[in-house]
Motif scaffolding. Structure first.
Motif, PDB file in Angstrom:
ATOM      1  N   ARG A   1       0.847  -1.191   0.000  1.00 14.91           N
ATOM      2  CA  ARG A   1       0.000   0.000   0.000  1.00 14.91           C
ATOM      3  C   ARG A   1       0.881   1.238   0.000  1.00 14.91           C
ATOM      4  O   ARG A   1       1.668   1.448   0.922  1.00 14.91           O
ATOM      5  CB  ARG A   1      -0.926   0.009   1.216  1.00 14.91           C
TER       6      ARG A   1
ATOM      7  N   GLY B   1      -7.742   2.090  -4.338  1.00 13.12           N
ATOM      8  CA  GLY B   1      -7.404   2.356  -2.940  1.00 13.12           C
ATOM      9  C   GLY B   1      -8.173   3.524  -2.376  1.00 13.12           C
ATOM     10  O   GLY B   1      -7.745   4.151  -1.413  1.00 13.12           O
TER      11      GLY B   1
ATOM     12  N   ILE C   1      -4.936   5.357  -0.729  1.00 12.07           N
ATOM     13  CA  ILE C   1      -3.707   4.589  -0.945  1.00 12.07           C
ATOM     14  C   ILE C   1      -3.766   3.992  -2.350  1.00 12.07           C
ATOM     15  O   ILE C   1      -4.799   4.056  -3.023  1.00 12.07           O
ATOM     16  CB  ILE C   1      -3.539   3.459   0.105  1.00 12.07           C
ATOM     17  N   LEU C   2      -2.654   3.403  -2.774  1.00 15.21           N
ATOM     18  CA  LEU C   2      -2.610   2.632  -4.008  1.00 15.21           C
ATOM     19  C   LEU C   2      -2.294   1.193  -3.649  1.00 15.21           C
ATOM     20  O   LEU C   2      -1.268   0.923  -3.002  1.00 15.21           O
ATOM     21  CB  LEU C   2      -1.537   3.171  -4.962  1.00 15.21           C
ATOM     22  N   ALA C   3      -3.170   0.266  -4.038  1.00 16.58           N
ATOM     23  CA  ALA C   3      -2.882  -1.166  -3.877  1.00 16.58           C
ATOM     24  C   ALA C   3      -1.917  -1.550  -4.993  1.00 16.58           C
ATOM     25  O   ALA C   3      -2.289  -2.150  -5.997  1.00 16.58           O
ATOM     26  CB  ALA C   3      -4.175  -1.970  -3.947  1.00 16.58           C
ATOM     27  N   TYR C   4      -0.656  -1.205  -4.789  1.00 20.34           N
ATOM     28  CA  TYR C   4       0.277  -1.061  -5.897  1.00 20.34           C
ATOM     29  C   TYR C   4       0.668  -2.376  -6.562  1.00 20.34           C
ATOM     30  O   TYR C   4       0.846  -2.420  -7.782  1.00 20.34           O
ATOM     31  CB  TYR C   4       1.537  -0.334  -5.424  1.00 20.34           C
TER      32      TYR C   4
ATOM     33  N   GLY D   1     -12.618  -5.799  -4.889  1.00 17.23           N
ATOM     34  CA  GLY D   1     -11.160  -5.822  -4.816  1.00 17.23           C
ATOM     35  C   GLY D   1     -10.541  -7.175  -5.078  1.00 17.23           C
ATOM     36  O   GLY D   1      -9.523  -7.530  -4.477  1.00 17.23           O
TER      37      GLY D   1
ATOM     38  N   SER E   1       1.047   5.395  -0.075  1.00 15.07           N
ATOM     39  CA  SER E   1       0.262   6.591   0.206  1.00 15.07           C
ATOM     40  C   SER E   1       1.166   7.817   0.167  1.00 15.07           C
ATOM     41  O   SER E   1       2.392   7.707   0.119  1.00 15.07           O
ATOM     42  CB  SER E   1      -0.428   6.482   1.575  1.00 15.07           C
TER      43      SER E   1
END
Length: 302
Positions: free
Chosen positions: A49, A79, A83-86, A277, A51
């Motif tokens: 994650r 996210g 956030i980015l669920a990268y 998700g 951010s």
């Protein structure tokens, strides 16, 4: 060095050079940026994650030239604009696309932050437009067909992708170099369990993080992407689960209806179960078939 060690060395070298990370902007020319003490954060709890992104980038994954189809997809992880669920919705998707001969390019876009940005609601779209233009400007170098560059986004990343697909002509930043002479219009787009509307069936977290808790009606309308579909909106693939409790399936239904009304080619796959998700859904024998459906759709566009 024996043969096994040589092979391991060559393999590791190939893997490490298969990707390239490129800044979207010169550091001193990032639009809407305020220099603060905020620092990018990386948290790993099963999923990486990211951010508080300060310097947005693209991470480029290319298939071998012998397998390359010439297609590319920019990937926008979700996210909730927090956030980015990268890896889950980013680098894992890029590697999977490579297996089908498609260049996968993960966009680490800035997340809206009043502390480090002016007009924070515009910042993700600013980065998305720049990312598409940057890839198009380097398409020859990366063995990509300039007219086969699409996008895929998940959840809030799906909202950003849909925003780019409907607002690609909006002048949200001042051009800084030759990259910005390129078109920001995606040639096709895939939206996975996307936030589409900021109306009644929205995802409250995504909406609140992007436009605030009490936004004016103008911002709500602007980011309700079903209202901005036109005949120039790219062909679209939609994916959703009926039992999604975070982003109601009505989001995809609204967008599909808008595409249909304006004569835009659209394909939609609604699954009875899957929740929210699920990314590649590799552990679900039925749901994981969405990837093959998407590849079939891509081939139908040729």
């Amino acid at each position: 060095m024996n043969r096994t060690l040589i092979m391991v060395f060559l393999l590791s070298t190939t893997v490490s050079t298969a990707q390239e990370i490129i800044k979207l902007w010169p550091t001193d020319k990032i639009p809407n940026r305020i220099v603060t003490n905020e620092q990018e954060k990386h948290d790993v709890e099963g999923i990486l994650r990211i951010s508080q992104v300060q310097e947005p980038t693209i991470e480029v994954y290319l298939p071998s030239k012998s397998n390359a189809t010439g297609k590319a997809m920019l990937i926008f992880p979700g996210g909730g604009y927090a956030i980015l669920a990268y890896d889950w919705e980013g680098t894992d998707i890029a590697r999977f696309l490579n297996g089908k001969g498609i260049a996968g390019i993960v966009v680490k876009y800035r997340l809206p932050s009043s502390a480090s940005q002016t007009e924070k609601h515009n910042v993700p779209l600013i980065d998305a437009q720049r990312a598409l233009r940057l890839v198009r400007s380097r398409s020859e170098e990366w063995n990509i067909n300039k007219n086969e560059i699409g996008i895929i986004g998940f959840s809030a990343g799906g909202h950003l992708a849909a925003t780019l697909g409907t607002h690609f002509n909006e002048k949200v930043y001042a051009p800084i170099d030759a990259v910005d002479t390129e078109s920001a219009r995606p040639d096709f787009m895939a939206l996975g369990y996307p936030v589409i509307t900021f109306g009644e069936t929205t995802h409250g977290g995504s909406k609140g993080n992007l436009v605030g808790e009490n936004p004016d009606t103008g911002k709500v309308d602007y980011f309700s992407n079903e209202k901005w579909v036109s005949e120039n909106t790219p062909p679209t693939f939609l994916l959703h689960a009926t039992d999604d409790q975070s982003v109601p399936v009505e989001n995809s239904l609204l967008f599909y209806q808008a595409l249909k009304e304006r004569g835009v080619s659209a394909t939609m796959h609604i699954y009875p179960k899957g929740g929210h998700g699920f990314s590649l859904a590799r552990n679900d024998v039925h749901l994981r078939g969405w990837t093959e459906r998407m590849f079939e759709w891509l081939e139908s566009l040729d």
